[in-house]
Design a protein around this motif. Sequence first.
Motif, mmCIF file in Angstrom:
data_model
loop_
_atom_site.group_PDB
_atom_site.id
_atom_site.type_symbol
_atom_site.label_atom_id
_atom_site.label_comp_id
_atom_site.label_asym_id
_atom_site.label_seq_id
_atom_site.Cartn_x
_atom_site.Cartn_y
_atom_site.Cartn_z
ATOM 1 N N ARG A 123 0.760 -1.298 0.046
ATOM 2 C CA ARG A 123 -0.069 0.395 -0.046
ATOM 3 C C ARG A 123 1.008 1.373 -0.495
ATOM 4 N NH1 ARG A 123 -5.158 -1.204 1.203
ATOM 5 N NH2 ARG A 123 -6.144 -3.009 1.520
ATOM 6 N N LYS A 124 2.153 1.281 1.091
ATOM 7 C CA LYS A 124 2.844 2.050 0.761
ATOM 8 C C LYS A 124 2.955 2.612 -0.659
ATOM 9 C CE LYS A 124 4.304 2.257 5.198
ATOM 10 N NZ LYS A 124 5.497 2.027 6.604
ATOM 11 N N ARG A 127 2.424 2.115 -3.685
ATOM 12 C CA ARG A 127 1.296 2.226 -4.276
ATOM 13 C C ARG A 127 0.751 3.644 -4.150
ATOM 14 N NH1 ARG A 127 -4.997 2.025 -3.359
ATOM 15 N NH2 ARG A 127 -5.802 2.300 -5.295
ATOM 16 N N ASN A 128 0.891 3.814 -3.059
ATOM 17 C CA ASN A 128 0.741 5.371 -2.542
ATOM 18 C C ASN A 128 1.791 6.243 -3.169
ATOM 19 O OD1 ASN A 128 -1.472 4.857 -1.680
ATOM 20 N ND2 ASN A 128 -0.954 4.987 1.279
ATOM 21 N N GLU A 151 1.934 6.260 -6.654
ATOM 22 C CA GLU A 151 0.913 7.216 -6.964
ATOM 23 C C GLU A 151 0.761 9.246 -6.488
ATOM 24 O OE1 GLU A 151 -2.834 6.379 -5.196
ATOM 25 O OE2 GLU A 151 -3.375 4.473 -6.627
ATOM 26 N N ARG A 152 1.920 9.194 -5.912
ATOM 27 C CA ARG A 152 1.950 10.674 -5.675
ATOM 28 C C ARG A 152 3.064 11.251 -5.859
ATOM 29 N NH1 ARG A 152 0.233 9.017 0.233
ATOM 30 N NH2 ARG A 152 -2.052 9.837 0.594
#
Length: 183
Positions: A47-48, A50-51, A54-55
Amino acid sequence: MAALLSVAETAEAVGSALNQFLNPVADKSAEITALIAQCFGTSSALRKLRNAIERCPSPRQRRLIVDDTDDVRQSLEYTFQDVKSVFGGLGRTAERTRAVYRRVWVDLSNLFYRESGLVHRLEQYRQFLRGLVETLYEGEPRDLDEFDHIRDCILTILEQQEDERLADHFEQTSLDEEEQASM
């Protein structure tokens, strides 16, 4: 990046499923708890990443990690497929005995024995995912030598996983052909 989220959710599902083993295989509860923690830790790392992807404003930085991200995601998917396959040994019966849980736990342990266990493999994945996030933010992982070593390990695992699946496919194809010929 939906694929990363999907693998993260699978990691959580496997971790949750492992809870069922705590009482029936009480003498291994510390190992089981460590494995549950690694599953959720792997989910968090996915999840980290992925975030972070995206950022990340820099397409160049994202390109640096795309192949590694695909490799680790695929290897994780195969790993969790293998774990779920072993879980199939529990059957669908409502009456699961301690002996059944113990046998499945032993099967799961044996599957990853040559690598010092599934906990160790998941820890490698987690460290590698952390290195990918560092690459996005800092241009390279903090410990490049360790990152490269883990990459080599993951690529070796992935190659073995793909070879096993290819062999299974050919075996199944061969069985299907034999079955067709006998009809």
